[in-house]
Scaffold this motif. Structure first.
Motif, PDB file in Angstrom:
ATOM      1  N   ALA A  43       0.670  -1.501   0.112  1.00  0.00           N
ATOM      2  CA  ALA A  43      -0.003   0.265  -0.418  1.00  0.00           C
ATOM      3  C   ALA A  43       1.107   1.294  -0.048  1.00  0.00           C
ATOM      4  O   ALA A  43       0.297   2.054  -0.284  1.00  0.00           O
ATOM      5  CB  ALA A  43      -0.839  -0.012   1.022  1.00  0.00           C
ATOM      6  N   ASP A  81       3.486   3.366  -1.712  1.00  0.00           N
ATOM      7  CA  ASP A  81       3.546   4.301  -2.772  1.00  0.00           C
ATOM      8  C   ASP A  81       4.866   3.745  -3.159  1.00  0.00           C
ATOM      9  O   ASP A  81       5.125   2.993  -4.563  1.00  0.00           O
ATOM     10  CB  ASP A  81       3.355   5.369  -4.055  1.00  0.00           C
ATOM     11  CG  ASP A  81       1.672   6.407  -3.155  1.00  0.00           C
ATOM     12  OD1 ASP A  81       1.062   5.310  -3.201  1.00  0.00           O
ATOM     13  OD2 ASP A  81       2.186   7.042  -3.746  1.00  0.00           O
ATOM     14  N   GLU A 123      -1.979  -2.307  -8.658  1.00  0.00           N
ATOM     15  CA  GLU A 123      -3.383  -1.161  -8.127  1.00  0.00           C
ATOM     16  C   GLU A 123      -4.796  -1.535  -9.348  1.00  0.00           C
ATOM     17  O   GLU A 123      -5.517  -1.333  -8.965  1.00  0.00           O
ATOM     18  CB  GLU A 123      -2.682  -0.433  -7.861  1.00  0.00           C
ATOM     19  CG  GLU A 123      -1.960  -0.086  -9.484  1.00  0.00           C
ATOM     20  CD  GLU A 123      -1.399   0.072  -9.525  1.00  0.00           C
ATOM     21  OE1 GLU A 123      -0.740   0.227 -11.151  1.00  0.00           O
ATOM     22  OE2 GLU A 123      -0.273  -0.605  -8.601  1.00  0.00           O
ATOM     23  N   LYS A 124      -4.019  -2.418 -10.208  1.00  0.00           N
ATOM     24  CA  LYS A 124      -5.452  -3.380 -11.209  1.00  0.00           C
ATOM     25  C   LYS A 124      -6.270  -4.426 -10.841  1.00  0.00           C
ATOM     26  O   LYS A 124      -6.975  -4.688 -11.639  1.00  0.00           O
ATOM     27  CB  LYS A 124      -4.631  -3.101 -12.438  1.00  0.00           C
ATOM     28  CG  LYS A 124      -4.600  -1.888 -13.044  1.00  0.00           C
ATOM     29  CD  LYS A 124      -4.078  -1.596 -14.866  1.00  0.00           C
ATOM     30  CE  LYS A 124      -3.699  -0.208 -15.120  1.00  0.00           C
ATOM     31  NZ  LYS A 124      -3.158   0.386 -16.354  1.00  0.00           N
ATOM     32  N   SER A 140      -8.522  -6.586  -8.215  1.00  0.00           N
ATOM     33  CA  SER A 140      -9.667  -6.502  -8.077  1.00  0.00           C
ATOM     34  C   SER A 140     -10.136  -6.162  -6.776  1.00  0.00           C
ATOM     35  O   SER A 140     -10.729  -5.890  -6.266  1.00  0.00           O
ATOM     36  CB  SER A 140     -10.824  -7.593  -8.208  1.00  0.00           C
ATOM     37  OG  SER A 140     -10.073  -8.946  -7.469  1.00  0.00           O
ATOM     38  N   TRP A 196      -7.671  -5.312  -5.026  1.00  0.00           N
ATOM     39  CA  TRP A 196      -6.766  -3.402  -4.987  1.00  0.00           C
ATOM     40  C   TRP A 196      -6.665  -2.324  -3.969  1.00  0.00           C
ATOM     41  O   TRP A 196      -6.614  -2.253  -2.604  1.00  0.00           O
ATOM     42  CB  TRP A 196      -6.150  -3.681  -5.725  1.00  0.00           C
ATOM     43  CG  TRP A 196      -4.809  -2.574  -5.346  1.00  0.00           C
ATOM     44  CD1 TRP A 196      -5.609  -0.858  -5.341  1.00  0.00           C
ATOM     45  CD2 TRP A 196      -3.676  -2.215  -4.756  1.00  0.00           C
ATOM     46  NE1 TRP A 196      -4.241  -0.186  -4.834  1.00  0.00           N
ATOM     47  CE2 TRP A 196      -3.611  -0.657  -4.393  1.00  0.00           C
ATOM     48  CE3 TRP A 196      -2.893  -3.353  -4.561  1.00  0.00           C
ATOM     49  CZ2 TRP A 196      -1.975  -0.598  -4.049  1.00  0.00           C
ATOM     50  CZ3 TRP A 196      -1.809  -3.514  -3.910  1.00  0.00           C
ATOM     51  CH2 TRP A 196      -1.160  -2.149  -3.816  1.00  0.00           C
ATOM     52  N   GLN A 197      -8.166  -1.725  -4.514  1.00  0.00           N
ATOM     53  CA  GLN A 197      -9.126  -1.413  -3.208  1.00  0.00           C
ATOM     54  C   GLN A 197      -9.310  -1.621  -1.778  1.00  0.00           C
ATOM     55  O   GLN A 197      -8.870  -0.848  -0.874  1.00  0.00           O
ATOM     56  CB  GLN A 197      -9.934  -0.120  -3.981  1.00  0.00           C
ATOM     57  CG  GLN A 197     -10.599   0.343  -3.222  1.00  0.00           C
ATOM     58  CD  GLN A 197     -10.074   2.228  -2.950  1.00  0.00           C
ATOM     59  OE1 GLN A 197      -9.178   2.065  -3.739  1.00  0.00           O
ATOM     60  NE2 GLN A 197      -9.884   2.361  -2.103  1.00  0.00           N
ATOM     61  N   THR A 198      -9.540  -2.697  -1.565  1.00  0.00           N
ATOM     62  CA  THR A 198     -10.524  -3.404  -0.210  1.00  0.00           C
ATOM     63  C   THR A 198      -9.148  -3.687   0.394  1.00  0.00           C
ATOM     64  O   THR A 198      -8.286  -3.428   1.294  1.00  0.00           O
ATOM     65  CB  THR A 198     -10.955  -4.771  -0.662  1.00  0.00           C
ATOM     66  OG1 THR A 198     -11.943  -4.266  -1.157  1.00  0.00           O
ATOM     67  CG2 THR A 198     -11.235  -5.421   0.970  1.00  0.00           C
ATOM     68  N   LYS A 218      -6.037  -2.069   0.062  1.00  0.00           N
ATOM     69  CA  LYS A 218      -5.515  -0.804   0.482  1.00  0.00           C
ATOM     70  C   LYS A 218      -6.053  -0.141   1.728  1.00  0.00           C
ATOM     71  O   LYS A 218      -5.884   0.701   2.742  1.00  0.00           O
ATOM     72  CB  LYS A 218      -5.645   0.545  -0.769  1.00  0.00           C
ATOM     73  CG  LYS A 218      -5.140   0.974  -1.464  1.00  0.00           C
ATOM     74  CD  LYS A 218      -3.757   1.162  -1.291  1.00  0.00           C
ATOM     75  CE  LYS A 218      -4.199   2.806  -1.453  1.00  0.00           C
ATOM     76  NZ  LYS A 218      -2.657   3.710  -0.965  1.00  0.00           N
ATOM     77  N   GLU A 219      -7.499  -0.344   2.263  1.00  0.00           N
ATOM     78  CA  GLU A 219      -8.607   0.164   2.837  1.00  0.00           C
ATOM     79  C   GLU A 219      -8.497  -0.749   4.156  1.00  0.00           C
ATOM     80  O   GLU A 219      -8.182  -0.141   5.227  1.00  0.00           O
ATOM     81  CB  GLU A 219      -9.895   0.098   2.603  1.00  0.00           C
ATOM     82  CG  GLU A 219     -10.549   0.820   1.687  1.00  0.00           C
ATOM     83  CD  GLU A 219     -11.822   0.453   1.099  1.00  0.00           C
ATOM     84  OE1 GLU A 219     -12.411  -0.835   1.216  1.00  0.00           O
ATOM     85  OE2 GLU A 219     -12.786   1.260  -0.172  1.00  0.00           O
ATOM     86  N   THR A 240      -5.044   0.851   5.578  1.00  0.00           N
ATOM     87  CA  THR A 240      -5.363   1.945   6.389  1.00  0.00           C
ATOM     88  C   THR A 240      -6.266   1.345   7.867  1.00  0.00           C
ATOM     89  O   THR A 240      -5.737   2.054   8.881  1.00  0.00           O
ATOM     90  CB  THR A 240      -6.570   2.321   5.561  1.00  0.00           C
ATOM     91  OG1 THR A 240      -5.790   3.029   4.256  1.00  0.00           O
ATOM     92  CG2 THR A 240      -6.636   4.348   7.010  1.00  0.00           C
ATOM     93  N   ALA A 280      -9.211  -9.394   1.554  1.00  0.00           N
ATOM     94  CA  ALA A 280      -8.282  -8.990   1.458  1.00  0.00           C
ATOM     95  C   ALA A 280      -6.888  -9.379   1.009  1.00  0.00           C
ATOM     96  O   ALA A 280      -5.788  -9.831  -0.307  1.00  0.00           O
ATOM     97  CB  ALA A 280      -8.338  -7.093   1.822  1.00  0.00           C
TER      98      ALA A 280
END
Length: 142
Positions: free
Chosen positions: A80, A82, A97-98, A100, A102-104, A106-107, A110, A133
């Motif tokens: 996560a 950069d 990051e592409k 499916s 990835w967003q979960t 990253k969350e 955090t 995730a």
């Protein structure tokens, strides 16, 4: 780690990697109600998997000699981050990051940081989302 079972009269060895063992521990922690700790343990599995994936990529690209030097330069192996992600993408040719998950992921990273650095209590639903995730990331990095 490995364990043996018998299948059709033949011994079969099942190898469980350290990241997989950590994910199993995270799942058990969720079941025991230790959700914040479970998220931290799940992310440990992710970081170990990322470190191993980077090491394999260095070797595959004929630059294995850079592995230790790069290790000293990185803030860790959290994809996560950069800098870590950009290095991973560069040496593997992937664009993680592409994916499916990835967003979960990253969350979840955090969420992990808030639990570790700010004492945020993680709910069971959040821990289960983080676990999924992490499991998806570890599977992708194999």
């Amino acid at each position: 780690m490995s364990g043996g079972i018998t299948c059709g009269g033949h011994a079969v060895t099942i190898v469980i990697t350290y990241p997989e063992a950590l994910l199993t521990t995270a799942q058990r922690l969720i079941a025991d109600g230790e959700c914040s700790i479970a998220v931290v343990v799940a992310h440990m599995a992710c970081e170990i998997s990322a470190e191993r994936a980077l090491s394999r990529a260095f070797t595959a690209n004929g630059i294995g000699y850079l592995d230790e030097a790069v290790d000293d330069l990185l803030p860790g192996y959290n994809l996560a981050n950069d800098r870590v992600r950009n290095l991973y993408n560069a040496v593997t040719g992937n664009e993680i990051e592409k994916q499916s998950f990835w967003q979960t992921f990253k969350e979840s990273a955090t969420r992990r940081n808030r639990a570790v650095h700010k004492g945020k209590v993680v709910t069971k639903a959040e821990a289960e989302t983080s676990f999924k995730a992490a499991k998806d990331l570890v599977a992708f990095l194999k």
